[in-house]
Design a protein around this motif. Structure first.
Motif, PDB file in Angstrom:
ATOM      1  N   GLY A  84      12.803 -43.720   4.054  1.00  0.00           N
ATOM      2  CA  GLY A  84      14.059 -44.055   3.382  1.00  0.00           C
ATOM      3  C   GLY A  84      13.853 -45.028   2.238  1.00  0.00           C
ATOM      4  O   GLY A  84      14.461 -44.887   1.168  1.00  0.00           O
ATOM      5  N   CYS A  85      12.971 -46.010   2.423  1.00  0.00           N
ATOM      6  CA  CYS A  85      12.701 -46.979   1.350  1.00  0.00           C
ATOM      7  C   CYS A  85      12.036 -46.305   0.160  1.00  0.00           C
ATOM      8  O   CYS A  85      12.362 -46.586  -0.995  1.00  0.00           O
ATOM      9  N   LEU A  86      11.105 -45.396   0.413  1.00  0.00           N
ATOM     10  CA  LEU A  86      10.438 -44.685  -0.679  1.00  0.00           C
ATOM     11  C   LEU A  86      11.422 -43.807  -1.451  1.00  0.00           C
ATOM     12  O   LEU A  86      11.373 -43.730  -2.685  1.00  0.00           O
ATOM     13  N   ILE A  87      12.314 -43.135  -0.735  1.00  0.00           N
ATOM     14  CA  ILE A  87      13.306 -42.287  -1.403  1.00  0.00           C
ATOM     15  C   ILE A  87      14.233 -43.135  -2.263  1.00  0.00           C
ATOM     16  O   ILE A  87      14.550 -42.779  -3.408  1.00  0.00           O
ATOM     17  N   ALA A  88      14.691 -44.270  -1.739  1.00  0.00           N
ATOM     18  CA  ALA A  88      15.578 -45.137  -2.508  1.00  0.00           C
ATOM     19  C   ALA A  88      14.873 -45.695  -3.735  1.00  0.00           C
ATOM     20  O   ALA A  88      15.466 -45.774  -4.823  1.00  0.00           O
ATOM     21  N   PHE A  89      13.606 -46.057  -3.593  1.00  0.00           N
ATOM     22  CA  PHE A  89      12.867 -46.590  -4.742  1.00  0.00           C
ATOM     23  C   PHE A  89      12.678 -45.521  -5.812  1.00  0.00           C
ATOM     24  O   PHE A  89      12.879 -45.771  -7.008  1.00  0.00           O
ATOM     25  N   GLY A  90      12.305 -44.319  -5.397  1.00  0.00           N
ATOM     26  CA  GLY A  90      12.159 -43.233  -6.356  1.00  0.00           C
ATOM     27  C   GLY A  90      13.465 -42.873  -7.032  1.00  0.00           C
ATOM     28  O   GLY A  90      13.517 -42.619  -8.243  1.00  0.00           O
ATOM     29  N   GLY A  91      14.552 -42.865  -6.267  1.00  0.00           N
ATOM     30  CA  GLY A  91      15.846 -42.560  -6.857  1.00  0.00           C
ATOM     31  C   GLY A  91      16.294 -43.593  -7.865  1.00  0.00           C
ATOM     32  O   GLY A  91      16.889 -43.256  -8.901  1.00  0.00           O
ATOM     33  N   MET A  92      15.985 -44.869  -7.596  1.00  0.00           N
ATOM     34  CA  MET A  92      16.380 -45.924  -8.535  1.00  0.00           C
ATOM     35  C   MET A  92      15.576 -45.842  -9.838  1.00  0.00           C
ATOM     36  O   MET A  92      16.076 -46.195 -10.905  1.00  0.00           O
ATOM     37  N   ILE A  93      14.349 -45.341  -9.778  1.00  0.00           N
ATOM     38  CA  ILE A  93      13.523 -45.257 -10.982  1.00  0.00           C
ATOM     39  C   ILE A  93      13.799 -43.976 -11.771  1.00  0.00           C
ATOM     40  O   ILE A  93      13.925 -44.006 -12.998  1.00  0.00           O
ATOM     41  N   PRO A 101      18.578 -36.826  10.992  1.00  0.00           N
ATOM     42  CA  PRO A 101      17.834 -37.859  10.233  1.00  0.00           C
ATOM     43  C   PRO A 101      18.703 -39.045   9.846  1.00  0.00           C
ATOM     44  O   PRO A 101      18.671 -39.506   8.706  1.00  0.00           O
ATOM     45  N   TYR A 102      19.498 -39.529  10.796  1.00  0.00           N
ATOM     46  CA  TYR A 102      20.467 -40.559  10.448  1.00  0.00           C
ATOM     47  C   TYR A 102      19.796 -41.868  10.049  1.00  0.00           C
ATOM     48  O   TYR A 102      20.293 -42.615   9.213  1.00  0.00           O
ATOM     49  N   TRP A 103      18.626 -42.198  10.625  1.00  0.00           N
ATOM     50  CA  TRP A 103      17.974 -43.472  10.298  1.00  0.00           C
ATOM     51  C   TRP A 103      17.440 -43.459   8.872  1.00  0.00           C
ATOM     52  O   TRP A 103      17.528 -44.459   8.157  1.00  0.00           O
ATOM     53  N   ILE A 104      16.897 -42.320   8.421  1.00  0.00           N
ATOM     54  CA  ILE A 104      16.419 -42.227   7.041  1.00  0.00           C
ATOM     55  C   ILE A 104      17.585 -42.392   6.075  1.00  0.00           C
ATOM     56  O   ILE A 104      17.521 -43.154   5.099  1.00  0.00           O
ATOM     57  N   GLY A 158      28.081 -24.434   9.973  1.00  0.00           N
ATOM     58  CA  GLY A 158      26.783 -24.003   9.481  1.00  0.00           C
ATOM     59  C   GLY A 158      26.472 -24.414   8.062  1.00  0.00           C
ATOM     60  O   GLY A 158      25.500 -23.913   7.467  1.00  0.00           O
ATOM     61  N   VAL A 159      27.226 -25.332   7.476  1.00  0.00           N
ATOM     62  CA  VAL A 159      26.941 -25.799   6.121  1.00  0.00           C
ATOM     63  C   VAL A 159      25.703 -26.695   6.169  1.00  0.00           C
ATOM     64  O   VAL A 159      25.631 -27.612   6.997  1.00  0.00           O
ATOM     65  N   PRO A 160      24.716 -26.454   5.324  1.00  0.00           N
ATOM     66  CA  PRO A 160      23.502 -27.297   5.346  1.00  0.00           C
ATOM     67  C   PRO A 160      23.835 -28.764   5.073  1.00  0.00           C
ATOM     68  O   PRO A 160      24.690 -29.079   4.239  1.00  0.00           O
ATOM     69  N   LEU A 161      23.116 -29.639   5.771  1.00  0.00           N
ATOM     70  CA  LEU A 161      23.371 -31.075   5.637  1.00  0.00           C
ATOM     71  C   LEU A 161      23.163 -31.582   4.214  1.00  0.00           C
ATOM     72  O   LEU A 161      23.958 -32.420   3.743  1.00  0.00           O
ATOM     73  N   PRO A 162      22.129 -31.132   3.454  1.00  0.00           N
ATOM     74  CA  PRO A 162      21.992 -31.634   2.075  1.00  0.00           C
ATOM     75  C   PRO A 162      23.209 -31.345   1.208  1.00  0.00           C
ATOM     76  O   PRO A 162      23.622 -32.193   0.401  1.00  0.00           O
ATOM     77  N   ALA A 172      16.690 -36.548   1.184  1.00  0.00           N
ATOM     78  CA  ALA A 172      16.292 -37.046   2.499  1.00  0.00           C
ATOM     79  C   ALA A 172      16.646 -36.041   3.596  1.00  0.00           C
ATOM     80  O   ALA A 172      15.857 -35.809   4.526  1.00  0.00           O
ATOM     81  N   SER A 173      17.806 -35.413   3.482  1.00  0.00           N
ATOM     82  CA  SER A 173      18.209 -34.409   4.464  1.00  0.00           C
ATOM     83  C   SER A 173      17.304 -33.183   4.400  1.00  0.00           C
ATOM     84  O   SER A 173      16.920 -32.618   5.443  1.00  0.00           O
ATOM     85  N   SER A 174      16.955 -32.749   3.188  1.00  0.00           N
ATOM     86  CA  SER A 174      16.058 -31.598   3.043  1.00  0.00           C
ATOM     87  C   SER A 174      14.682 -31.903   3.628  1.00  0.00           C
ATOM     88  O   SER A 174      14.051 -31.052   4.266  1.00  0.00           O
ATOM     89  N   LEU A 175      14.217 -33.127   3.399  1.00  0.00           N
ATOM     90  CA  LEU A 175      12.930 -33.532   3.964  1.00  0.00           C
ATOM     91  C   LEU A 175      12.975 -33.506   5.488  1.00  0.00           C
ATOM     92  O   LEU A 175      12.011 -33.082   6.150  1.00  0.00           O
ATOM     93  N   ALA A 176      14.105 -33.936   6.056  1.00  0.00           N
ATOM     94  CA  ALA A 176      14.251 -33.922   7.507  1.00  0.00           C
ATOM     95  C   ALA A 176      14.265 -32.486   8.038  1.00  0.00           C
ATOM     96  O   ALA A 176      13.672 -32.193   9.086  1.00  0.00           O
ATOM     97  N   LEU A 177      14.930 -31.590   7.316  1.00  0.00           N
ATOM     98  CA  LEU A 177      14.938 -30.189   7.733  1.00  0.00           C
ATOM     99  C   LEU A 177      13.541 -29.579   7.650  1.00  0.00           C
ATOM    100  O   LEU A 177      13.143 -28.761   8.492  1.00  0.00           O
TER     101      LEU A 177
END
Length: 692
Positions: A493-502, A389-392, A84-88, A377-382
């Motif tokens: 996934g691309c948007l999250i990666a871009f935001g994280g890099m900035i 949300p494996y593809w994200i 029961g541990v949350p994925l994030p 990304a995991s929180s967004l999927a939840l």
């Protein structure tokens, strides 16, 4: 013809990657268990990202470590999910735990993203397979991957180093041709030098790669690599003589007007470049080189040099071209270097852990960036009630690279390639092809994609997307229903990666320019201390020369990446480009001085010491302008002494005087540039380094 096919780098790589991926699928299909074969083929993707296919003297040790981490991450994500541990939280903690690998060495650092990808693949299997099956799958898959690659590299034992040496010889050919065939057009450094700088840095990058490969393979102790080690030493001689400074536009123009020197120099340069390209093919395709001579071009150049004794350009070109010709004729280095072990930073686990726990650790920042992006990304999927949300998460991992520019380009290629691949896959699925036809198409697309992935990632993504959709169709017969969701997951996934890099602890290269410039000046000072000191050991001189080239290479790469970053002061970067240009001139002078020192063309002891003192003062002035942002009068700058030497100026003195001139210009540029620097990130620190 068969040599060009089997030994070609792209073909060899594509065959290896396709076979290691598709053989388990073929075995599973023949045994009637295609599903297990398709699942088994997931493991090579993790091994590739971990660099476990890199030839190494500790090859099997790295396989054991990699397979253990894959199995551990696979088990933990399933077990923690059942508890029961949350994925994030799982993804964040896992990334922070594995981030310590980056502190051990850069190659170990690749285990972090690979292990996270293994966990993400396992997430797609949660609830469908027993708890023990995915870890066992990763252990067996890593064993298969390791044994296959070990056998492959036994058959082509020297191939990785041959590919790098071949690229190095080709780059040296292009650099020589570009530098010496347009002499009359190289009068303006602002327009002429940037292309030459880019070629020179590519050559230094390839030399660094050769050093690393020799270290990882222990090639200097292996008799199988003797011929390649000699070819590498020859390449070092060639780079040394090709990259020396010829920036004397007035003298060049005068010589061209007085004689037909331009055509003769171009003839020599093109002859050398053609020979280097032939040698590049000979190294790559396992051929012995044919006899070579360039007596006629050299004789014409020597005649021009004798006829224009007062002009130094003809003698300069003849001196270096004649030595290059001798190296190419004999295929032996002018000087047998002691190829010192690569100075890679490699720490044991406990010291690496202590270094990792510092907030200034790059490994910690990188791991935290991955962890936060995956947790978000995991929180967004939840939030949107997406159970797996494996593809994200997988998209975030595949497009996240170290630099802003590389990540931006990878995101563009990934998004466009996925869109095109999903459209093509949708059309092909409507044809309702039988299973055997789908497998043959997947085989062909995998081979073609691996042929193009290193140069054309976007085109390769199209084929890999089609293959992935076919895999989902064969596993669950619902490939059509997953097309639109997978496209949306890719874009998210691309948007999250871009935001994280900035926004997540970005390593802006604009902020690193000052540190890299300081490191380059330190390397120049150490080289000049050796060149103008009392003891000139050839091995130390050769190694320090390469350190100078590597330090300037890091500075140039930082500038190149900084110019692709958003919202930075263009005037500041333009000034830094000029600073780096003068730094390149210093590197070329140090290359030439190393040659002269090895041939015992030296100064008297007192004169050398006074020139060394002048150089050290000039270097300290530049370093002070890098370390302090205040006015020059507040930084206690030492002034360089006036010219004290009377009489004829020797070749070595001429190089030292030009170095002093470049350092003076660099100090002036620094005084004007720092006021325009970006005021964010690491630039908020007023001093470059804290006082002890």
């Amino acid at each position: 013809m068969w040599r060009r096919i089997i030994y070609h780098p792209e073909v060899n790589y594509a065959l290896r990657q396709t076979l290691v991926l598709c053989l388990p699928i073929a075995v599973g299909w023949l045994l009637g268990d295609l599903r297990q074969g398709l699942l088994f083929s997931l493991v090579p993707a993790c091994c590739n990202n971990a660099g476990l296919d890199t030839p190494h003297k500790r090859f099997f040790k790295r396989l054991i470590i990699g397979g253990s981490l894959f199995a551990f991450c696979s088990f933990m994500i399933l077990y923690a999910g059942e508890q029961g541990v949350p994925l994030p939280i799982i993804m964040l903690v896992m990334a922070l735990m594995l981030g310590v690998t980056a502190e051990i060495s850069p190659l170990h650092g690749r285990l972090l993203p690979a292990s996270l990808i293994a966990a993400i693949f396992t997430l797609s299997l949660a609830g469908r397979v027993p708890l023990w099956q995915p870890p066992l799958l990763y252990i067996l898959g890593t064993i298969w991957y390791g044994l296959f690659n070990w056998l492959w590299f036994r058959l082509w034992k020297e191939q990785p180093m041959r590919e790098t040496l071949s690229l190095l010889y080709r780059e040296l050919a292009d650099y020589c041709e570009a530098k010496y065939t347009l002499l009359t057009r190289l009068t303006d450094p602002q327009t002429a030098l940037p292309p030459l700088l880019a070629r020179q840095q590519k050559a230094v990058d390839l030399i660094n790669t050769c050093y690393q490969q020799m270290y990882m393979l222990a090639a200097s102790q292996d008799n199988h690599y003797q011929r390649l080690t000699r070819a590498f030493q020859v390449a070092l001689d060639l780079q040394e003589h090709i990259s020396v400074s010829l920036h004397q536009p007035e003298e060049v123009q005068k010589l061209v007007e007085q004689s037909h020197a331009e055509a003769v120099i171009r003839w020599n340069a093109q002859t050398i470049a053609a020979r280097l390209r032939v040698l590049a093919d000979d190294i790559l395709y396992h051929r012995y080189p044919e006899r070579f001579t360039m007596d006629k071009p050299l004789q014409a150049l020597e005649k021009i040099s004798r006829q224009n004794k007062d002009n130094p350009v003809g003698n300069f070109c003849y001196y270096h071209f004649s030595r290059i010709a001798r190296v190419l004729r004999t295929q032996r280095p002018l000087y047998r270097r002691d190829l010192m072990a690569d100075r890679q930073r490699r720490l044991p686990l406990i010291p690496a852990l202590k270094s990792y726990l510092s907030l200034k650790s790059p490994g910690l920042r990188s791991a935290a960036r991955y962890g936060v992006m995956l947790a978000f990304a995991s929180s967004l999927a939840l939030f949107f009630n997406l159970p797996k949300p494996y593809w994200i998460l997988m998209t975030v991992m595949f497009v996240s690279l170290n630099g802003y520019g590389a990540t931006r380009v990878r995101i563009q290629h990934r998004a466009m390639g996925t869109l095109a691949g999903l459209v093509i896959a949708a059309v092909m699925l409507r044809l309702h092809a039988p299973e055997s036809v789908m497998l043959l198409v997947m085989l062909a697309l995998t081979l073609i994609g691996n042929l193009f992935i290193r140069k054309f990632y976007g085109w390769a993504t199209i084929g890999f997307t089609i293959t992935t959709v076919f895999t989902l169709q064969l596993l669950s017969l619902n490939g059509v229903q997953l097309l639109i969701p997978r496209l949306m997951d890719t874009l998210i996934g691309c948007l999250i990666a871009f935001g994280g890099m900035i926004w997540l602890w970005p390593q802006w290269q604009s902020g690193l320019l000052r540190q890299n410039a300081h490191d380059a000046l330190e390397a120049y000072q150490e080289a000049l201390q050796l060149l103008l000191g009392q003891e000139q050991e050839p091995a130390k001189l050769a190694w320090q020369r390469m350190r100078v080239n590597q330090a300037h290479n890091a500075l140039f790469n930082s500038l190149h990446q900084a110019m692709q970053e958003p919202n930075f002061n263009a005037s500041y970067l333009k000034d830094m480009q000029l600073w780096v240009t003068h730094s390149q001139f210093i590197v070329e002078h140090i290359n030439a001085m190393t040659i002269l020192a090895r041939e015992h063309t030296m100064l008297t002891e007192s004169l050398a010491q006074r020139y060394l003192q002048s150089c050290e003062i000039a270097l300290q002035r530049c370093q002070q302008r890098l370390e302090y942002d205040g006015p020059s009068s507040d930084s206690n700058v030492l002034e360089a002494p006036e010219d004290f030497h009377q009489g004829p100026v020797t070749i070595l003195e001429r190089h030292v005087k030009r170095i002093l001139g470049h350092l003076s210009t660099m100090h002036t540029i620094s005084s004007l540039t720092w006021s325009q620097r970006p005021h964010q990130g690491r630039w908020l620190s007023r001093r470059l380094r804290k006082s002890p």
